[in-house]
Design an enzyme around this catalytic site. Structure first.
Site, mmCIF file in Angstrom:
data_model
loop_
_atom_site.group_PDB
_atom_site.id
_atom_site.type_symbol
_atom_site.label_atom_id
_atom_site.label_comp_id
_atom_site.label_asym_id
_atom_site.label_seq_id
_atom_site.Cartn_x
_atom_site.Cartn_y
_atom_site.Cartn_z
ATOM 1 N N ASP A 1 -27.718 -37.378 -20.768
ATOM 2 C CA ASP A 1 -26.434 -37.195 -20.082
ATOM 3 C C ASP A 1 -25.296 -37.131 -21.098
ATOM 4 O O ASP A 1 -24.133 -36.934 -20.720
ATOM 5 C CB ASP A 1 -26.205 -38.262 -19.000
ATOM 6 N N ASP B 1 -32.305 -37.832 -18.311
ATOM 7 C CA ASP B 1 -31.505 -39.013 -17.954
ATOM 8 C C ASP B 1 -31.156 -39.059 -16.475
ATOM 9 O O ASP B 1 -30.728 -38.048 -15.896
ATOM 10 C CB ASP B 1 -30.177 -38.993 -18.726
ATOM 11 N N LYS C 1 -35.054 -41.467 -17.808
ATOM 12 C CA LYS C 1 -34.501 -42.563 -18.621
ATOM 13 C C LYS C 1 -33.346 -43.202 -17.864
ATOM 14 O O LYS C 1 -32.526 -42.492 -17.279
ATOM 15 C CB LYS C 1 -34.025 -42.045 -19.976
ATOM 16 N N GLU D 1 -30.424 -46.661 -18.000
ATOM 17 C CA GLU D 1 -29.774 -47.611 -18.890
ATOM 18 C C GLU D 1 -29.710 -49.010 -18.283
ATOM 19 O O GLU D 1 -29.392 -49.162 -17.099
ATOM 20 C CB GLU D 1 -28.340 -47.139 -19.187
ATOM 21 N N GLU E 1 -30.197 -48.283 -28.743
ATOM 22 C CA GLU E 1 -29.041 -47.591 -29.334
ATOM 23 C C GLU E 1 -28.071 -48.597 -29.953
ATOM 24 O O GLU E 1 -27.647 -49.561 -29.303
ATOM 25 C CB GLU E 1 -28.329 -46.764 -28.249
HETATM 26 O O1 KIV Z 1 -27.706 -39.113 -23.434
HETATM 27 C C1 KIV Z 1 -28.241 -39.147 -24.549
HETATM 28 O O2 KIV Z 1 -28.245 -38.186 -25.318
HETATM 29 C C2 KIV Z 1 -28.898 -40.379 -24.936
HETATM 30 C C3 KIV Z 1 -29.238 -40.554 -26.387
HETATM 31 C C4 KIV Z 1 -28.019 -40.926 -27.122
HETATM 32 C C5 KIV Z 1 -30.341 -41.520 -26.582
HETATM 33 O O3 KIV Z 1 -29.083 -41.244 -24.142
#
Ligand code: KIV
Length: 271
Positions: A51, A90, A118, A120, A187
């Site tokens: 994202d 994401d 993914k 968070e 991160e």
């Molecule tokens: O959104 C993204 O590109 C990420 C990376 C920074 C791991 O989550």
């Protein structure tokens, strides 16, 4: 030389096996077919439709404006050309606020071609991870600096520097894996903490600003190509285009440096 013919397509179980064998994983973000094709041909193991596209493609100051529809559009473009790399996508801001919302968003992304989603954070997200994993949706957990929490965090900063915060991050990492995460992005985490987390969990850790001891590395495509993002350049970013001479050369140089452990070095990490 392209590694296209040598590498079998990545699968989720193969990632855990790579960790057991000590084979480091090279991951990059991509948002379109053109760059994704080069990454796939030149040996990138995992492609992330991040994202971060809200910042590097759409020009926003954060990832918060990104929608599930945006993610599905870019995921589909990347999915059409990948042959070997595993595609992670994401779940954007608050699309994972409840298990049910996360399931709906994940179905959209998986139907667009993602092989893993993914998300968070830990805390209430543990229920979300459990809910998705129980429904056979592979999940990557993202801990440390979680850009979707930028308003609460007050900026993009290194996380886990104090002892209590470090202990919490380690506990969160273990909890997300116990909940069913198959991969863990760390991160902006100090090197010793990322090393401890990597040793403590059975799934591969992928670092971005987390030092050399993770099981793999990820960079945002625009950063690894040395493009001016309009934001302060983080310490861990390295311009691989300068070294590789072409986009394909940059991808090869990055993949090789991740695999042989020469990137990131101390200069590109937080002590
Ligand atoms: O959104 C993204 O590109 C990420 C990376 C920074 C791991 O989550």
């Amino acid at each position: 030389m392209s590694v296209h013919a040598e590498q079998k397509p990545w699968t989720v179980p193969a990632l855990a096996e790579a960790k057991r064998q000590g084979r480091r994983l090279a991951m990059l973000t991509a948002y379109d077919a053109g760059f994704a094709r080069v990454m796939d041909r030149e040996g990138i193991d995992l492609v992330l439709v991040g994202d971060s596209l809200g910042m590097v493609v759409q020009g926003h100051d954060s990832t918060l404006p990104v929608t599930v529809a945006d993610m599905a559009y870019h995921t589909a473009a990347v999915a059409r050309v990948l042959k070997q790399a595993l595609l992670v996508s994401d779940l954007p801001f608050q699309s994972d606020a409840t298990p049910e919302r996360a399931l709906d968003a994940s179905v959209v992304l998986l139907q667009a071609g993602a092989q893993m989603v993914k998300l968070e954070g830990a805390g209430h997200k543990l229920d979300v991870i459990r809910f998705l994993a129980a429904r056979d949706i592979p999940v990557c957990s993202h801990l440390g600096l979680t850009p979707q929490s930028v308003l609460k965090l007050g900026g993009f900063r290194v996380q886990g520097r104090e002892a209590q915060a470090a202990a919490q991050l380690l506990a969160d990492a273990q909890a997300t894996v116990e909940a069913g995460a198959s991969l863990l992005v760390l991160e902006c985490v100090p090197t010793p903490l990322a090393q401890k987390i990597t040793a403590a969990v059975s799934v591969p850790t992928i670092g971005i600003g987390a030092g050399p001891h993770c099981d793999g590395q990820v960079l945002v495509m625009h950063d690894f190509l040395g493009l001016d993002s309009g934001h302060r350049r983080p310490r861990f970013v390295k311009d691989f285009l300068a070294e590789g001479g072409s986009v394909a050369g940059a991808v090869r140089a990055y993949a090789a440096a991740v695999r042989d452990g020469s990137y990131p070095d101390a200069e590109h990490a937080y002590a």
